[in-house]
Design a protein around this motif. Structure first.
Motif, mmCIF file in Angstrom:
data_model
loop_
_atom_site.group_PDB
_atom_site.id
_atom_site.type_symbol
_atom_site.label_atom_id
_atom_site.label_comp_id
_atom_site.label_asym_id
_atom_site.label_seq_id
_atom_site.Cartn_x
_atom_site.Cartn_y
_atom_site.Cartn_z
ATOM 1 N N TRP A 119 132.446 -4.171 79.831
ATOM 2 C CA TRP A 119 131.688 -5.054 79.250
ATOM 3 C C TRP A 119 131.451 -4.703 77.716
ATOM 4 C CZ3 TRP A 119 131.665 -9.322 81.215
ATOM 5 C CH2 TRP A 119 131.498 -9.464 82.829
ATOM 6 N N VAL A 120 131.466 -3.372 77.461
ATOM 7 C CA VAL A 120 131.110 -3.028 76.002
ATOM 8 C C VAL A 120 132.338 -3.476 75.283
ATOM 9 C CG1 VAL A 120 130.675 -1.109 74.405
ATOM 10 C CG2 VAL A 120 129.731 -1.073 76.902
ATOM 11 N N GLY A 121 133.366 -3.455 75.793
ATOM 12 C CA GLY A 121 134.634 -3.745 74.896
ATOM 13 C C GLY A 121 134.666 -5.244 74.601
ATOM 14 N N VAL A 122 134.257 -5.803 75.609
ATOM 15 C CA VAL A 122 134.192 -7.420 75.387
ATOM 16 C C VAL A 122 133.354 -7.796 74.242
ATOM 17 C CG1 VAL A 122 133.884 -9.718 76.646
ATOM 18 C CG2 VAL A 122 134.914 -7.982 77.857
ATOM 19 N N MET B 23 143.218 -16.246 75.513
ATOM 20 C CA MET B 23 144.407 -15.462 75.253
ATOM 21 C C MET B 23 144.203 -14.459 74.761
ATOM 22 S SD MET B 23 145.758 -17.282 77.873
ATOM 23 C CE MET B 23 147.203 -16.595 77.767
ATOM 24 N N VAL B 24 143.706 -14.334 73.481
ATOM 25 C CA VAL B 24 143.643 -13.354 72.569
ATOM 26 C C VAL B 24 142.625 -12.175 73.280
ATOM 27 C CG1 VAL B 24 142.429 -12.721 70.295
ATOM 28 C CG2 VAL B 24 143.836 -14.560 70.354
ATOM 29 N N VAL B 25 141.489 -12.640 73.814
ATOM 30 C CA VAL B 25 141.004 -11.680 74.527
ATOM 31 C C VAL B 25 141.625 -10.930 75.576
ATOM 32 C CG1 VAL B 25 138.933 -11.296 76.171
ATOM 33 C CG2 VAL B 25 138.622 -12.728 74.147
ATOM 34 N N LEU B 26 142.440 -11.722 76.413
ATOM 35 C CA LEU B 26 143.321 -11.186 77.417
ATOM 36 C C LEU B 26 144.079 -10.133 76.871
ATOM 37 C CD1 LEU B 26 144.534 -10.893 80.263
ATOM 38 C CD2 LEU B 26 145.762 -12.976 79.742
ATOM 39 N N GLY B 27 144.943 -10.526 75.772
ATOM 40 C CA GLY B 27 145.557 -9.339 75.121
ATOM 41 C C GLY B 27 145.063 -8.323 74.512
ATOM 42 N N LEU B 28 143.791 -8.513 73.951
ATOM 43 C CA LEU B 28 143.113 -7.340 73.231
ATOM 44 C C LEU B 28 142.540 -6.359 74.441
ATOM 45 C CD1 LEU B 28 140.986 -9.027 70.647
ATOM 46 C CD2 LEU B 28 142.885 -7.408 70.264
ATOM 47 N N TYR C 246 144.141 -1.617 88.046
ATOM 48 C CA TYR C 246 143.304 -1.400 86.843
ATOM 49 C C TYR C 246 143.431 -2.402 85.720
ATOM 50 C CZ TYR C 246 141.498 1.128 82.754
ATOM 51 O OH TYR C 246 140.656 1.776 81.596
ATOM 52 N N PHE C 247 144.566 -3.088 85.796
ATOM 53 C CA PHE C 247 144.559 -3.997 84.574
ATOM 54 C C PHE C 247 144.028 -5.441 85.000
ATOM 55 C CE2 PHE C 247 147.809 -0.822 83.539
ATOM 56 C CZ PHE C 247 147.512 -0.564 82.120
ATOM 57 N N ALA C 248 143.542 -5.603 86.218
ATOM 58 C CA ALA C 248 142.909 -6.919 86.666
ATOM 59 C C ALA C 248 141.805 -7.075 85.775
ATOM 60 C CB ALA C 248 142.598 -6.712 88.232
ATOM 61 N N ALA C 249 141.110 -5.922 85.349
ATOM 62 C CA ALA C 249 139.682 -6.230 84.771
ATOM 63 C C ALA C 249 140.170 -7.042 83.434
ATOM 64 C CB ALA C 249 139.130 -4.782 84.300
ATOM 65 N N SER C 250 141.276 -7.119 82.746
ATOM 66 C CA SER C 250 141.640 -7.655 81.578
ATOM 67 C C SER C 250 141.396 -9.371 81.835
ATOM 68 C CB SER C 250 142.758 -7.168 80.811
ATOM 69 O OG SER C 250 142.684 -6.132 80.526
#
Length: 165
Positions: free
Chosen positions: A41-44, A108-113, A137-141
């Protein structure tokens, strides 16, 4: 004419409260039960606030929040600081374009980041001798990208000009 969201007055209260809430969510002991699908969440929020308040929130604050997250979560010191600084930098270099993107393009940009940030986290962990955490682990993206429209709408309310009475 109405000011654009970038120029609307804001309070740092919303910024601070959103990060405090995100840090509290990071500290919940749910990762031990295999809930790796929950996003960072902090990253988002680093992506959101860098995108919408580039003059207030940037690489320096992202790095400081990363160090705070490292201390709070007992992570490798500097791991989150590196990731959040990179996220902020990547948003800043394309910020003027990103604010004009449709919501689907932003998702899509958020997913990539977020995928990039998780890949960098995995590389750092592997470099320090940790075992690979698994592809789940990558499901969180994908979850972070899915909640981006709702999060953007809720946080945009904090950017609305206050009504004078």
């Amino acid at each position: 004419p109405m000011p654009t969201p970038l120029l609307k007055p804001h309070t740092t209260r919303w910024l601070v409260l959103s990060f405090l809430l995100a840090l509290l969510l990071e500290l919940l002991p749910i990762e031990m039960t295999g809930w790796h699908w929950l996003p960072n969440w902090v990253g988002v929020l680093v992506i959101y606030w860098t995108l919408h308040l580039p003059r207030t929130f940037g690489i320096g604050l992202a790095c400081a929040l990363g160090l705070l997250t490292d201390m709070a979560s007992a992570s490798l010191f500097g791991q989150h600081a590196l990731v959040f600084s990179l996220l902020s930098y990547l948003v800043l270099i394309r910020q003027r374009q990103m604010v004009m993107y449709s919501m689907l393009q932003q998702v899509m940009v958020v997913l990539g980041l977020m995928l990039l940030s998780q890949a960098l986290t995995v590389v750092v962990r592997l470099a320090t001798g940790a075992a690979f955490i698994g592809w789940g682990y990558f499901a969180a993206s994908f979850v972070a990208a899915a909640v981006w429209p709702l999060l953007s709408h809720v946080l945009a309310l904090s950017l609305q000009p206050s009504k004078q009475r």
